[in-house]
Design an enzyme around this catalytic site. Sequence first.
Site, short mmCIF file in Angstrom:
data_model
loop_
_atom_site.label_atom_id
_atom_site.label_comp_id
_atom_site.label_asym_id
_atom_site.label_seq_id
_atom_site.Cartn_x
_atom_site.Cartn_y
_atom_site.Cartn_z
N THR A 1 -0.86 -16.73 1.42
CA THR A 1 -1.48 -17.84 2.15
C THR A 1 -0.88 -19.19 1.80
O THR A 1 -0.62 -20.01 2.68
CB THR A 1 -2.99 -17.89 1.86
N ASN B 1 -4.11 -10.57 2.32
CA ASN B 1 -3.80 -11.82 1.66
C ASN B 1 -3.31 -11.55 0.24
O ASN B 1 -4.11 -11.26 -0.65
CB ASN B 1 -5.05 -12.71 1.64
N ASN B 2 -2.00 -11.63 0.04
CA ASN B 2 -1.43 -11.55 -1.31
C ASN B 2 -1.62 -12.93 -1.97
O ASN B 2 -0.69 -13.72 -2.10
CB ASN B 2 0.06 -11.21 -1.23
N CYS C 1 -14.19 -21.04 0.91
CA CYS C 1 -12.93 -20.33 0.69
C CYS C 1 -13.24 -18.89 0.29
O CYS C 1 -14.20 -18.64 -0.46
CB CYS C 1 -12.12 -21.02 -0.40
N GLY C 2 -12.45 -17.96 0.76
CA GLY C 2 -12.69 -16.54 0.49
C GLY C 2 -12.64 -16.18 -0.98
O GLY C 2 -13.13 -15.12 -1.37
#
Length: 531
Positions: free
Chosen positions: A451, A380-381, A221-222
């Site tokens: 997301t 990506n908020n 996961c980022g």
Amino acid sequence: MNYNTEKNNASNVISQQGDAWKAINPEYVARLRSQNRFKTGIDIAKYTAAIMREDMDAYDTDSKNYTQSLGCWHGFVGQQKMISIKKHFTTTKGTYLYLSGWMVAAMRSEFGPLPDQSMHEKTSVPMLIEELYTFLKQADARELGHIFQELDAANDKGDQVAAQAALKKINEFETHVVPIIADIDAGFGNEEATYLLAKKMIEAGACCIQIENQVSDAKQCGHQDGKVTVPHEDFLAKINAVRYAFMELGVEDGVIVARTDSLGAGLTQKIPVSQAPGDLAEQYNNFIDGEVLNSLEQLNSGDMVLSRGGELIKPNRLANGLVRFKPETGEDRVVLDCITSLQNGADLLWIETEQPNVGQIAGMVNRIREAVPNAKLVYNNSPSFNWTLSFRQQIFDAWNKEGNDVSAYKRADLMSPVYDDTELALEADQQIQNFQKDAAREAGIFHHLITLPTYHTAALSTDNLAKDYFGEMGMLAYVKNVQREEIRQGLACVKHQDMSGSNMGDDHKEYFSGEQALKASGENNTMSQFS
């Protein structure tokens, strides 16, 4: 699509068949065609790709034209989102859906809940794309069905003004079908695997595919540690694979989002081979951390040696063989990743950051734009950020730097509710509210997404209902906090039979069986209580 034109076309075809097709009503054919505008996923991909390209051009003209989406893990969730947007804002313009690999792994895998490490079935992603569009098309059919009822009622009364108004609604109907930005993770294997999966996603309707530069079989996961990136050549091969998939299927303006995790990734799996001085491999290798060798006697069995700038370097490796990058090189690697991706076929960028900081993002984007002036981001908020604490600390640090008195605040404790009504907290909330506008203007962010929002809203609403329903409130917990609010806020799904297609089924039965049709919408249908 023009309603009367479709009706006339159908009438011409039916009349050519003589009495054999006399039971087929051309008006009903026109209605079915209106309710099924998109015949295939490729139709959807072509339609939505054109929308994204127009939106990207509009953003280049004015950053106020940024776009937004929420991540949706089920077709119903995506459908209700778009119905809500049309209800509140009358148009779907500038709004997309986001398909998160994290949510597919956590909620849609046959293995059950999984971490975001590309362990879920490849087919889960195209299946969810197809499901989302199935529900969006059903939302079209349902809404148009109600307009057809308006048209019939107007015609029964001989009210031509109302009939023309209904026809105008039909002819100008705006579909719930919008672009989906679909997450293909790191490509689920080599470039051939990426190509095959991309085709399935496009065939399901995806006009935009997001791919990241992590190692596919070591994907994380980022927002977690342990990320491993691939050399540029490997990543570009996968961008090419996605582009070939778009081209093969006739979606020439399909959109590719190139995501870099380099800001938080400190490892690489392999050292690429440089073919010429200054090429991408050499630039990549310049970031590798290592010890300068003065003598080959410093080498141990199995050690690796890298020739760099006239020196011999022994790369720093972990016990598992992964190679470390130099510390504090993440931002430079991000900039090189982004420029390289845009110069080799990507359309948009995604930079995974550790916090939502406009200044940090803008610093990287400005460097990228020196090479690619129209570079723009999907951002990506993320719910992985503690937005409250992050922005309160950003305000605290800014005030402290400016010499303002911050003695009333403890930086590490700023999440505490005791600060909720303070000047610092109110300013932080104002910056959170303006984050998307500010980042679109200052940091090149074309598309803002969250997301995992519907994962969290489902958990929160279920917790609240369970707490009260199984507690003292009993049935009032549902009636007061759910159904009463559905009615008063005009949620379409309060009539859940209608939302599931019951009324459309009745219409179809009448098309097929005429007066013999057995309908569900009679006087004993309890949904009439919500009329």
